[in-house]
Design a protein around this motif. Sequence first.
Motif, PDB file in Angstrom:
ATOM      1  N   ARG A 560       0.829  -1.205   0.000  1.00 29.45           N
ATOM      2  CA  ARG A 560       0.000   0.000   0.000  1.00 29.45           C
ATOM      3  C   ARG A 560       0.864   1.256   0.000  1.00 29.45           C
ATOM      4  O   ARG A 560       0.556   2.228  -0.702  1.00 29.45           O
ATOM      5  CB  ARG A 560      -0.943   0.009   1.203  1.00 29.45           C
ATOM      6  CG  ARG A 560      -1.817   1.270   1.250  1.00 29.45           C
ATOM      7  CD  ARG A 560      -3.025   1.086   2.138  1.00 29.45           C
ATOM      8  NE  ARG A 560      -2.667   0.688   3.488  1.00 29.45           N
ATOM      9  CZ  ARG A 560      -3.537   0.204   4.375  1.00 29.45           C
ATOM     10  NH1 ARG A 560      -4.805   0.031   4.033  1.00 29.45           N
ATOM     11  NH2 ARG A 560      -3.139  -0.140   5.580  1.00 29.45           N
ATOM     12  N   ALA A 561       1.948   1.240   0.760  1.00 28.67           N
ATOM     13  CA  ALA A 561       2.831   2.406   0.790  1.00 28.67           C
ATOM     14  C   ALA A 561       3.432   2.665  -0.590  1.00 28.67           C
ATOM     15  O   ALA A 561       3.514   3.813  -1.046  1.00 28.67           O
ATOM     16  CB  ALA A 561       3.940   2.202   1.828  1.00 28.67           C
ATOM     17  N   VAL A 566       3.448   5.850  -5.673  1.00 32.95           N
ATOM     18  CA  VAL A 566       3.408   5.933  -7.138  1.00 32.95           C
ATOM     19  C   VAL A 566       2.322   6.904  -7.586  1.00 32.95           C
ATOM     20  O   VAL A 566       2.549   7.773  -8.440  1.00 32.95           O
ATOM     21  CB  VAL A 566       3.187   4.543  -7.751  1.00 32.95           C
ATOM     22  CG1 VAL A 566       2.856   4.650  -9.242  1.00 32.95           C
ATOM     23  CG2 VAL A 566       4.428   3.678  -7.567  1.00 32.95           C
ATOM     24  N   LEU A 567       1.125   6.788  -7.022  1.00 31.73           N
ATOM     25  CA  LEU A 567       0.025   7.667  -7.412  1.00 31.73           C
ATOM     26  C   LEU A 567       0.319   9.123  -7.081  1.00 31.73           C
ATOM     27  O   LEU A 567      -0.094  10.029  -7.805  1.00 31.73           O
ATOM     28  CB  LEU A 567      -1.268   7.223  -6.731  1.00 31.73           C
ATOM     29  CG  LEU A 567      -1.899   5.945  -7.275  1.00 31.73           C
ATOM     30  CD1 LEU A 567      -3.095   5.542  -6.420  1.00 31.73           C
ATOM     31  CD2 LEU A 567      -2.329   6.115  -8.725  1.00 31.73           C
ATOM     32  N   VAL A 581      11.191   6.448  -6.947  1.00 33.02           N
ATOM     33  CA  VAL A 581      11.021   5.267  -6.101  1.00 33.02           C
ATOM     34  C   VAL A 581      12.333   4.869  -5.443  1.00 33.02           C
ATOM     35  O   VAL A 581      12.391   4.613  -4.227  1.00 33.02           O
ATOM     36  CB  VAL A 581      10.456   4.093  -6.935  1.00 33.02           C
ATOM     37  CG1 VAL A 581      10.583   2.772  -6.166  1.00 33.02           C
ATOM     38  CG2 VAL A 581       8.996   4.350  -7.274  1.00 33.02           C
ATOM     39  N   MET A 582      13.404   4.827  -6.217  1.00 34.77           N
ATOM     40  CA  MET A 582      14.682   4.343  -5.682  1.00 34.77           C
ATOM     41  C   MET A 582      15.381   5.376  -4.806  1.00 34.77           C
ATOM     42  O   MET A 582      16.085   5.016  -3.864  1.00 34.77           O
ATOM     43  CB  MET A 582      15.596   3.909  -6.834  1.00 34.77           C
ATOM     44  CG  MET A 582      15.009   2.819  -7.719  1.00 34.77           C
ATOM     45  SD  MET A 582      14.360   1.392  -6.814  1.00 34.77           S
ATOM     46  CE  MET A 582      15.863   0.697  -6.134  1.00 34.77           C
ATOM     47  N   GLN A 583      15.164   6.671  -5.088  1.00 32.77           N
ATOM     48  CA  GLN A 583      15.865   7.704  -4.328  1.00 32.77           C
ATOM     49  C   GLN A 583      15.051   8.268  -3.171  1.00 32.77           C
ATOM     50  O   GLN A 583      15.628   8.841  -2.243  1.00 32.77           O
ATOM     51  CB  GLN A 583      16.288   8.836  -5.262  1.00 32.77           C
ATOM     52  CG  GLN A 583      17.312   8.423  -6.305  1.00 32.77           C
ATOM     53  CD  GLN A 583      17.796   9.589  -7.155  1.00 32.77           C
ATOM     54  OE1 GLN A 583      17.400  10.744  -6.959  1.00 32.77           O
ATOM     55  NE2 GLN A 583      18.662   9.302  -8.119  1.00 32.77           N
ATOM     56  N   GLU A 584      13.719   8.118  -3.227  1.00 31.35           N
ATOM     57  CA  GLU A 584      12.880   8.667  -2.169  1.00 31.35           C
ATOM     58  C   GLU A 584      12.124   7.577  -1.409  1.00 31.35           C
ATOM     59  O   GLU A 584      12.213   7.487  -0.191  1.00 31.35           O
ATOM     60  CB  GLU A 584      11.876   9.674  -2.756  1.00 31.35           C
ATOM     61  CG  GLU A 584      12.520  10.875  -3.417  1.00 31.35           C
ATOM     62  CD  GLU A 584      11.494  11.799  -4.061  1.00 31.35           C
ATOM     63  OE1 GLU A 584      10.399  11.985  -3.474  1.00 31.35           O
ATOM     64  OE2 GLU A 584      11.766  12.328  -5.158  1.00 31.35           O
ATOM     65  N   PHE A 585      11.375   6.738  -2.131  1.00 28.48           N
ATOM     66  CA  PHE A 585      10.535   5.740  -1.461  1.00 28.48           C
ATOM     67  C   PHE A 585      11.363   4.693  -0.740  1.00 28.48           C
ATOM     68  O   PHE A 585      11.135   4.409   0.443  1.00 28.48           O
ATOM     69  CB  PHE A 585       9.603   5.064  -2.472  1.00 28.48           C
ATOM     70  CG  PHE A 585       8.799   3.947  -1.871  1.00 28.48           C
ATOM     71  CD1 PHE A 585       7.725   4.216  -1.033  1.00 28.48           C
ATOM     72  CD2 PHE A 585       9.132   2.617  -2.121  1.00 28.48           C
ATOM     73  CE1 PHE A 585       6.983   3.187  -0.464  1.00 28.48           C
ATOM     74  CE2 PHE A 585       8.403   1.584  -1.555  1.00 28.48           C
ATOM     75  CZ  PHE A 585       7.319   1.869  -0.720  1.00 28.48           C
ATOM     76  N   SER A 588      13.028   5.872   2.446  1.00 24.42           N
ATOM     77  CA  SER A 588      12.032   6.178   3.484  1.00 24.42           C
ATOM     78  C   SER A 588      11.526   4.905   4.162  1.00 24.42           C
ATOM     79  O   SER A 588      11.146   4.931   5.334  1.00 24.42           O
ATOM     80  CB  SER A 588      10.851   6.937   2.872  1.00 24.42           C
ATOM     81  OG  SER A 588      10.014   6.086   2.103  1.00 24.42           O
ATOM     82  N   GLN A 589      11.515   3.783   3.453  1.00 26.79           N
ATOM     83  CA  GLN A 589      11.040   2.527   4.029  1.00 26.79           C
ATOM     84  C   GLN A 589      12.131   1.779   4.788  1.00 26.79           C
ATOM     85  O   GLN A 589      11.846   0.969   5.659  1.00 26.79           O
ATOM     86  CB  GLN A 589      10.497   1.626   2.912  1.00 26.79           C
ATOM     87  CG  GLN A 589       9.320   2.224   2.154  1.00 26.79           C
ATOM     88  CD  GLN A 589       8.122   2.469   3.037  1.00 26.79           C
ATOM     89  OE1 GLN A 589       7.583   1.555   3.657  1.00 26.79           O
ATOM     90  NE2 GLN A 589       7.695   3.723   3.125  1.00 26.79           N
ATOM     91  N   GLN A 590      13.384   2.044   4.454  1.00 23.82           N
ATOM     92  CA  GLN A 590      14.487   1.376   5.149  1.00 23.82           C
ATOM     93  C   GLN A 590      14.711   1.951   6.544  1.00 23.82           C
ATOM     94  O   GLN A 590      15.148   1.270   7.436  1.00 23.82           O
ATOM     95  CB  GLN A 590      15.773   1.518   4.322  1.00 23.82           C
ATOM     96  CG  GLN A 590      15.748   0.697   3.034  1.00 23.82           C
ATOM     97  CD  GLN A 590      16.918   0.991   2.124  1.00 23.82           C
ATOM     98  OE1 GLN A 590      17.422   2.109   2.113  1.00 23.82           O
ATOM     99  NE2 GLN A 590      17.334   0.015   1.330  1.00 23.82           N
TER     100      GLN A 590
END
Length: 590
Positions: A560-561, A566-567, A581-585, A588-590
Amino acid sequence: MSNTNWKMRSLIGSLGFAVLALPALAAEPAWVKKSNENAKLLLNVVAKYSPEGASSLGVDGFDEQITDMSRDQFEATNKDTRAVVAELNKRLKGETDAKVRQDLEILVKAAEDQMRTAALTRKYLLPFTDVNQLLFGVLRQTLDPRIPKERQQTIVARLEKYAGMTKGYRPITVLAGERLQERLKANPKLLGPYKGEVEQALNDGPALVKGMRELLAKSEVKGWEPAFAALEKQLAAYEKDVRAQILPRARADHRLPAELYADNLRQFGVDIPPQELVAKALTSFAEIRNQMNITAGLIARERKLQDADYRAVIRELKKQQIPVEQVMPLYAERLNQIEAAVRQQGIVSLPSRKAVIRLATAAENAQQPAPHMSPPRLIGNTGEYGEFVLTTGMPPDASGKALVFDDFTHQAGSWTLTAHEARPGHELQFAKMLETGVSTARAVFAFNSVNVEGWALYAEAEMQPYEPLDGQLFALQARLQRAARAFLDPMVNLGEITPEGVKSFLMEEVGLSEGMATQEMQRYIFRAPGQATSYFYGYQRLMETRQAAEVALRRNFKRRAFNDFVLAQGLVPPALLRKAVMQEFVPSQQ
């Protein structure tokens, strides 16, 4: 989407485009505000040469203006666009904010891409204006129930100008003819429009004129009758001119010059050669077909069907057609079931309000035969959202034969179409832009069909495991169709298969109705050559990005995150999405 807009590539200098800009419902971060000031430079060029397009965005001040077709605008548009590019490059040199810099690069690329496309079109093609399509599009946008009543009333001023009833204006039908003759005189070797396109335009004309009258009659607009009566006579005369002047010059060969087709693919977001795309799609088609036979076999065993081949099972399931009056209740039920699964499985965040689904009118069937999302205006928006428009068939051809679809009006076929056009597909995609806010550069000028359609196919795939077996079979059929598009569209435009071969393949190997196969074939050869490839390619690129995130995060990956992130990026192309996705998302999840 089947399609949020087939002609989105024509951002500047076209009458009928529908694009997106920063919504009014979301808070505006400082960098977005600064970026939008830069984007205004390019939007002003769009508004100057296509005020109808500016109005469709919700921009104030253009509702009564129409595109100036009294003279050739090619050089003037180029001059203004080049000046904007120069200013944007100047601002880029002094900009320090990374996101604003990226948006400036997006704006420059969009402007340069459009100038290249306009130059290629001018180099090769004789201009053919389908005035019925053009006017219906303007009326449909202006009289949309989501548009405030006071803005709808402005259509009268436009109709009077189109009809030449306003001082200083001449009928649009006359001007369209003059521009054609002007280009023909300048270069007699220009290619005429494809014969099938002209014939389809002539066939669609009566339905579109009737649709315009119905839109006006149902509205609360006052005083439209005199101007529309004049336009009806002019359109009838224009039809005769098309038959006499354009149809004889129409080309028998549907294929575009290679340079033009390659540009189409690039504008739609496909950044690999057609031959590589064909190879990928052929392999995918075979793999999906194998999955379909497995699923069809399970259904055949469950329902005691004699033939377990996926084609036979599809034909059998399609027999479960439902009456017209039950179509909308069925889709409302499907939406409720899909939303329940989305929430239960934690797939993506959903709004609390209901999505809108409606049947298309006969004129909408003629204008855009495939089911599609009608996006909301995203400037000055006061709470309006997109609509999933369910089309029911092709308009009658010259012989009076009408091709009705059986692809969506049966129980099993409703699952994946709802997921694609409504939720968690396009309706949610547009709603998220309203609710989170993205810059004009990212929503309008970074748009490409690959990204917008990639999300919708991805949404189908997200929902497939939670659908019944028959729904899963048609989800796979939809994916099979998109793989077929990605090799049939290039092949028919490269002369490796005939239009008739395309149609028969789609009917026999994919399982489409004759009506659906016909509109598909027309999409590849004249409605929007190259666009149909974007679904398959966009889905592949988005799945690559997701898998890269999963490899990086492993157990820390949260679906969901990821989907919400993405949206929230807007309608950006795959390379920008992958970078975000690779530089921000991921960090942030790690």
